[in-house]
Scaffold this active site. Sequence first.
Site, PDB file in Angstrom:
ATOM      1  N   HIS A   1      -8.233  -7.288 -24.447  1.00  0.00           N
ATOM      2  CA  HIS A   1      -6.948  -7.043 -25.117  1.00  0.00           C
ATOM      3  C   HIS A   1      -6.088  -8.313 -25.101  1.00  0.00           C
ATOM      4  O   HIS A   1      -5.422  -8.633 -26.088  1.00  0.00           O
ATOM      5  CB  HIS A   1      -6.162  -5.950 -24.384  1.00  0.00           C
ATOM      6  CG  HIS A   1      -6.753  -4.576 -24.458  1.00  0.00           C
ATOM      7  ND1 HIS A   1      -6.979  -3.809 -23.335  1.00  0.00           N
ATOM      8  CD2 HIS A   1      -7.140  -3.816 -25.512  1.00  0.00           C
ATOM      9  CE1 HIS A   1      -7.477  -2.630 -23.692  1.00  0.00           C
ATOM     10  NE2 HIS A   1      -7.608  -2.614 -25.014  1.00  0.00           N
TER      11      HIS A   1
ATOM     12  N   LYS B   1      -3.573  13.171 -23.629  1.00  0.00           N
ATOM     13  CA  LYS B   1      -4.696  12.359 -23.161  1.00  0.00           C
ATOM     14  C   LYS B   1      -4.484  12.004 -21.691  1.00  0.00           C
ATOM     15  O   LYS B   1      -3.439  11.434 -21.343  1.00  0.00           O
ATOM     16  CB  LYS B   1      -4.790  11.080 -24.020  1.00  0.00           C
ATOM     17  CG  LYS B   1      -6.144  10.416 -23.974  1.00  0.00           C
ATOM     18  CD  LYS B   1      -6.254   9.364 -25.061  1.00  0.00           C
ATOM     19  CE  LYS B   1      -7.340   8.355 -24.766  1.00  0.00           C
ATOM     20  NZ  LYS B   1      -7.397   7.287 -25.756  1.00  0.00           N
TER      21      LYS B   1
ATOM     22  N   ARG C   1     -14.927  -5.117 -31.545  1.00  0.00           N
ATOM     23  CA  ARG C   1     -15.913  -5.656 -30.602  1.00  0.00           C
ATOM     24  C   ARG C   1     -17.308  -5.625 -31.212  1.00  0.00           C
ATOM     25  O   ARG C   1     -17.918  -6.637 -31.472  1.00  0.00           O
ATOM     26  CB  ARG C   1     -15.895  -4.850 -29.297  1.00  0.00           C
ATOM     27  CG  ARG C   1     -14.651  -5.082 -28.459  1.00  0.00           C
ATOM     28  CD  ARG C   1     -14.521  -4.057 -27.384  1.00  0.00           C
ATOM     29  NE  ARG C   1     -14.492  -2.719 -27.974  1.00  0.00           N
ATOM     30  CZ  ARG C   1     -14.234  -1.609 -27.309  1.00  0.00           C
ATOM     31  NH1 ARG C   1     -14.009  -1.669 -26.028  1.00  0.00           N
ATOM     32  NH2 ARG C   1     -14.205  -0.449 -27.918  1.00  0.00           N
TER      33      ARG C   1
HETATM   34  O1  PNS Z   1      -6.691   2.135 -27.722  1.00  0.00           O
HETATM   35  P1  PNS Z   1      -6.949   3.316 -28.596  1.00  0.00           P
HETATM   36  O2  PNS Z   1      -6.906   4.599 -27.781  1.00  0.00           O
HETATM   37  O3  PNS Z   1      -8.224   3.181 -29.399  1.00  0.00           O
HETATM   38  O4  PNS Z   1      -5.729   3.391 -29.656  1.00  0.00           O
HETATM   39  C1  PNS Z   1      -5.646   4.426 -30.604  1.00  0.00           C
HETATM   40  C2  PNS Z   1      -4.279   4.448 -31.307  1.00  0.00           C
HETATM   41  C3  PNS Z   1      -3.154   4.526 -30.266  1.00  0.00           C
HETATM   42  C4  PNS Z   1      -4.088   3.197 -32.117  1.00  0.00           C
HETATM   43  C5  PNS Z   1      -4.250   5.693 -32.237  1.00  0.00           C
HETATM   44  O5  PNS Z   1      -4.663   6.810 -31.517  1.00  0.00           O
HETATM   45  C6  PNS Z   1      -2.876   5.978 -32.831  1.00  0.00           C
HETATM   46  O6  PNS Z   1      -2.352   5.203 -33.586  1.00  0.00           O
HETATM   47  N1  PNS Z   1      -2.275   7.127 -32.472  1.00  0.00           N
HETATM   48  C7  PNS Z   1      -0.969   7.527 -32.921  1.00  0.00           C
HETATM   49  C8  PNS Z   1      -1.018   8.774 -33.796  1.00  0.00           C
HETATM   50  C9  PNS Z   1      -1.301   8.421 -35.244  1.00  0.00           C
HETATM   51  O7  PNS Z   1      -0.598   7.662 -35.867  1.00  0.00           O
HETATM   52  N2  PNS Z   1      -2.364   9.018 -35.811  1.00  0.00           N
HETATM   53  C10 PNS Z   1      -2.712   8.808 -37.209  1.00  0.00           C
HETATM   54  C11 PNS Z   1      -3.894   7.883 -37.391  1.00  0.00           C
HETATM   55  S1  PNS Z   1      -5.384   8.765 -36.993  1.00  0.00           S
END
Ligand code: PNS
Length: 168
Positions: free
Chosen positions: A20, A44, A93
Amino acid sequence: MRQPIQAVYPGSFDPITNGHVYIAERAAGLFDRVVVSILLNPQKKAAFTVEERKAMAREALIHLPNVEIASFSGLLVDFLRQEKSRIIIRGLRALSDFEYEFQLALMNRQLAPDIETLFIVTEARYSYLSSHAVKEIYQFGGAVHEMVPPGVYRRLRERFPLPRDLAP
Ligand code: PNS
């Protein structure tokens, strides 16, 4: 005068890893301001609270003056609007990331067509690295100190002491 270009780098960051940090460094070199945004998701189960994750990220990215740390709940695109940003940064990745990332990017485009998702490819040495892997390896006594920033390693040991840490 041109408007500063701001990007949002969202994720769970539970905890932030060296992978990250690498993506944040690359993004910081491309945009005027980058907001590393930690999702607050009560559904979560996380190893660290959002406040702990923010503190670890802040410490790990202190060398990047144009990077800020924030948290958000709800839709990512709403957070981008609030931050006056139109750019989502995600790290890639391996090919295995692609399907999930593609779905996320298309969903966000459906919700907000003016917002773009940009992918930054990781460095080969981080291609296997994930927060999940770090927690699992650590839990079974494997060495993770080269995979995470020093502050994360310290907090892992404080929060989840291993038998060797507890030995008198
Ligand atoms: O590190 P991660 O868990 O892969 O990140 C995922 C993340 C936080 C980017 C994604 O879950 C997110 O944006 N969640 C917020 C809810 C949202 O906007 N959902 C619509 C897109 S599916």
